[in-house]
Design an enzyme around this catalytic site. Structure first.
Site, mmCIF file in Angstrom:
data_model
loop_
_atom_site.group_PDB
_atom_site.id
_atom_site.type_symbol
_atom_site.label_atom_id
_atom_site.label_comp_id
_atom_site.label_asym_id
_atom_site.label_seq_id
_atom_site.Cartn_x
_atom_site.Cartn_y
_atom_site.Cartn_z
ATOM 1 N N HIS A 72 0.848 -1.196 0.000
ATOM 2 C CA HIS A 72 0.000 0.000 0.000
ATOM 3 C C HIS A 72 0.881 1.242 0.000
ATOM 4 O O HIS A 72 1.878 1.289 0.709
ATOM 5 C CB HIS A 72 -0.886 0.036 1.257
ATOM 6 C CG HIS A 72 -2.067 -0.874 1.174
ATOM 7 N ND1 HIS A 72 -3.234 -0.634 1.853
ATOM 8 C CD2 HIS A 72 -2.268 -2.025 0.487
ATOM 9 C CE1 HIS A 72 -4.101 -1.596 1.589
ATOM 10 N NE2 HIS A 72 -3.534 -2.461 0.770
ATOM 11 N N LYS A 297 1.587 0.117 15.207
ATOM 12 C CA LYS A 297 3.018 0.068 15.528
ATOM 13 C C LYS A 297 3.451 -1.138 16.359
ATOM 14 O O LYS A 297 4.650 -1.455 16.410
ATOM 15 C CB LYS A 297 3.424 1.339 16.319
ATOM 16 C CG LYS A 297 3.391 2.584 15.498
ATOM 17 C CD LYS A 297 4.504 2.585 14.464
ATOM 18 C CE LYS A 297 4.257 3.579 13.367
ATOM 19 N NZ LYS A 297 4.661 3.154 12.053
HETATM 20 P P1 RFL Z 1 2.700 -11.578 21.537
HETATM 21 O O1 RFL Z 1 2.295 -11.635 20.125
HETATM 22 O O2 RFL Z 1 1.683 -11.230 22.558
HETATM 23 O O3 RFL Z 1 3.401 -12.969 21.880
HETATM 24 C C1 RFL Z 1 3.681 -13.356 23.205
HETATM 25 C C2 RFL Z 1 3.634 -14.869 23.271
HETATM 26 O O4 RFL Z 1 3.989 -15.276 24.591
HETATM 27 C C3 RFL Z 1 3.092 -16.304 25.017
HETATM 28 N N1 RFL Z 1 3.105 -16.308 26.497
HETATM 29 C C4 RFL Z 1 3.744 -17.242 27.221
HETATM 30 N N2 RFL Z 1 4.458 -18.324 26.864
HETATM 31 C C5 RFL Z 1 4.980 -19.098 27.877
HETATM 32 N N3 RFL Z 1 4.785 -18.820 29.196
HETATM 33 C C6 RFL Z 1 4.086 -17.735 29.587
HETATM 34 N N4 RFL Z 1 3.912 -17.467 30.875
HETATM 35 C C7 RFL Z 1 3.522 -16.893 28.581
HETATM 36 N N5 RFL Z 1 2.770 -15.769 28.611
HETATM 37 C C8 RFL Z 1 2.532 -15.427 27.339
HETATM 38 C C9 RFL Z 1 1.772 -15.903 24.390
HETATM 39 O O5 RFL Z 1 0.870 -17.000 24.274
HETATM 40 C C10 RFL Z 1 2.238 -15.392 23.033
HETATM 41 O O6 RFL Z 1 2.277 -16.421 22.062
HETATM 42 O O7 RFL Z 1 3.914 -10.523 21.753
HETATM 43 P P2 RFL Z 1 5.075 -10.061 20.758
HETATM 44 O O8 RFL Z 1 5.753 -11.250 20.154
HETATM 45 O O9 RFL Z 1 5.837 -9.067 21.519
HETATM 46 O O10 RFL Z 1 4.320 -9.339 19.546
HETATM 47 C C11 RFL Z 1 3.612 -8.145 19.742
HETATM 48 C C12 RFL Z 1 2.403 -8.083 18.787
HETATM 49 O O11 RFL Z 1 1.648 -9.277 18.917
HETATM 50 C C13 RFL Z 1 1.514 -6.872 19.073
HETATM 51 O O12 RFL Z 1 2.296 -5.742 19.347
HETATM 52 C C14 RFL Z 1 0.602 -6.545 17.870
HETATM 53 O O13 RFL Z 1 -0.324 -7.567 17.632
HETATM 54 C C15 RFL Z 1 -0.130 -5.245 18.109
HETATM 55 N N6 RFL Z 1 -1.064 -4.896 17.038
HETATM 56 C C16 RFL Z 1 -0.615 -4.345 15.851
HETATM 57 N N7 RFL Z 1 0.711 -4.151 15.647
HETATM 58 C C17 RFL Z 1 1.154 -3.680 14.448
HETATM 59 O O14 RFL Z 1 2.373 -3.503 14.282
HETATM 60 N N8 RFL Z 1 0.310 -3.392 13.399
HETATM 61 C C18 RFL Z 1 -1.025 -3.556 13.524
HETATM 62 O O15 RFL Z 1 -1.741 -3.364 12.544
HETATM 63 C C19 RFL Z 1 -1.536 -4.005 14.797
HETATM 64 N N9 RFL Z 1 -2.856 -4.209 14.980
HETATM 65 C C20 RFL Z 1 -2.421 -5.146 17.181
HETATM 66 C C21 RFL Z 1 -3.297 -4.761 16.127
HETATM 67 C C22 RFL Z 1 -2.917 -5.760 18.328
HETATM 68 C C23 RFL Z 1 -4.261 -5.973 18.443
HETATM 69 N N10 RFL Z 1 -4.709 -6.637 19.620
HETATM 70 C C24 RFL Z 1 -5.581 -7.729 19.599
HETATM 71 C C25 RFL Z 1 -3.978 -6.419 20.852
HETATM 72 C C26 RFL Z 1 -4.652 -4.967 16.241
HETATM 73 C C27 RFL Z 1 -5.144 -5.541 17.405
HETATM 74 C C28 RFL Z 1 -6.630 -5.672 17.509
#
Ligand code: RFL
Ligand code: PHB
Length: 391
Positions: A72, A297
């Site tokens: 995009h 972000k």
């Molecule tokens: P994650 O993806 O939360 O992964 C963490 C992992 O750790 C596991 N975990 C454990 N494992 C073992 N023992 C424990 N005690 C544990 N506790 C947790 C979890 O099950 C999981 O698998 O963190 P990470 O890797 O830092 O990644 C971050 C991203 O996931 C997050 O920042 C984004 O999803 C945020 N976000 C967006 N980011 C973007 O850059 N662009 C976007 O368009 C965007 N849209 C979004 C989003 C987040 C959203 N939600 C649902 C919060 C849209 C939404 C709606």
């Protein structure tokens, strides 16, 4: 068991770190408390900054991204009945973003780690870190009813906002910053083609809405809703009514409906834990910081963190240099605070704040008008949206 880097969490941060380390010949074990199919199907982010795309391409993870990702070169902002396009091509010398679901990146990463013989242990429980201030740190966990221990040189806490890593840093060592917003986002995944070529962010008289997409046949829409609202209050009809009402605010534009495949509510919060290192424990991604999703972000910052962290571990193993390890938090936090500011800015510009005064609403409108009339203002938004170069 023994490894060089024990990684907690198989989200984008933990999995990418493990891949980047493997490319440098550094061993790691990833511990994840959910199942493989759960993490591969969790619908979340969708926008990849150009720096994220470049990194994934450089490290051999872009095979599917190249043909499934949607490039995009702009986004549209709608405010009341006016529309303004932010042209990334013109304003950022051709940089853009790519729409590619976070769960697709997670699938690509898991497949690659498994193919390369990497250890990713799913469905573990009771993960705990024993004294991260020692030279060799122990990670304890349970799997299939048995207790296990891994001796590690370092631990990477990539376990998201609700994980255990940050919580094992003593309160008196933590430096944190927090802001909660008085609303949430209701997100729906829809079996319908996009109604526009680019993402649409809308500040309508009845609140915020976002029209996004995942593929030529699947859309992702969000609407601002009340904090602590139950999803059961939102029937499909009510969701469509709100989406039409908030997005169809410019002439001759219609939102295409389809079957709602999934829905969920996400609270909005800005949070930074500046203590990204405690002894041999390093925090990365959502474990250390979260942003409201308005600026897209979160995942990009998680990826920026692990690119710094893998470089720091590599320098340590190659030359016993501690410089990058010592500067890890400082290097990451420059990007984190830029992302925090931009996400706060987009959130403040585009939402209806409960109890906001007519004065605050006039300020929002003044900012939108400024974007429409000033190339400098639009350029600033564009350069933040496509992201800054990390590492
Ligand atoms: P994650 O993806 O939360 O992964 C963490 C992992 O750790 C596991 N975990 C454990 N494992 C073992 N023992 C424990 N005690 C544990 N506790 C947790 C979890 O099950 C999981 O698998 O963190 P990470 O890797 O830092 O990644 C971050 C991203 O996931 C997050 O920042 C984004 O999803 C945020 N976000 C967006 N980011 C973007 O850059 N662009 C976007 O368009 C965007 N849209 C979004 C989003 C987040 C959203 N939600 C649902 C919060 C849209 C939404 C709606
Ligand atoms: C998404 O497609 O999920 C998405 C896009 C842009 C955002 C947030 C989420 O700002």
């Amino acid at each position: 068991m023994k490894t060089q880097i024990g990684i907690i969490g198989a989200g984008p941060a933990g999995l990418l770190l493990s891949h980047l380390l493997a490319r440098q010949g550094i061993d790691s074990i990833v511990l994840e408390n959910q199942s493989r199919s759960y993490v591969e199907n969790r619908v979340r982010a969708g926008v990849l900054e150009h720096g994220t795309v470049n990194l994934l391409t450089k490290v051999g993870l872009a095979e599917r991204l190249r043909y499934k990702g949607l490039p995009h070169y702009g986004v549209e902002i709608r405010f009341n009945n006016k529309s303004h396009r932010i042209d990334f091509n013109e304003l950022t010398n051709g940089a853009g973003i790519v729409i590619y679901g976070q769960q697709e990146i997670v699938k690509d990463l898991i497949k690659t780690r498994v193919k390369d013989g990497g250890e990713v242990l799913f469905e573990v429980s009771d993960v705990s870190i024993c004294d991260p201030t020692r030279d060799t740190v122990k990670l304890k966990f349970r799997q299939k009813g048995k207790d296990h221990e891994i001796a590690c040189d370092f631990i990477a806490g990539c376990d998201g906002f609700h994980g255990i890593s940050r919580k094992c840093i003593p309160e008196e060592n933590l430096s944190t910053f927090n802001r909660e917003y008085p609303f949430a986002w209701l997100g729906v995944l829809v079996d319908a083609p996009p109604s526009a070529k680019e993402l649409i962010y809308a500040n309508s008289p009845n609140g915020f809405a976002l029209h996004s997409m995942r593929s030529p046949s699947i859309t992702r829409n969000y609407i601002q809703c009340n904090l602590n609202e139950s999803i059961t209050n939102w029937s499909d009809d009510r969701i469509w009514q709100a989406l039409h009402d908030r997005l169809e605010i410019v002439p001759d534009w219609e939102l295409i409906e389809g079957a709602i495949l999934e829905k969920g509510i996400t609270p909005m919060r800005s949070y930074v834990c500046e203590t990204m290192r405690y002894g041999q424990l390093f925090l990365a991604g959502d474990a250390a910081h979260i942003v409201p999703p308005t600026g897209a972000k979160g995942m990009n910052l998680a990826i920026s963190d692990v690119s710094y962290l893998s470089a720091a571990f590599t320098a340590w193993y190659q030359s016993k240099s501690e410089e990058l390890l010592n500067n890890y938090a400082k290097n990451c936090l420059r990007h984190v605070w830029r992302g925090e500011h931009f996400s706060w800015y987009m959130t403040s510009l585009l939402h209806k704040f409960p109890h906001s005064s007519p004065f605050q609403e006039k300020l929002q409108l003044a900012e939108f008008e400024y974007l429409c009339h000033s190339n400098a203002a639009s350029r600033s938004l564009a350069e933040n949206y496509v992201g800054f170069r990390f590492k």
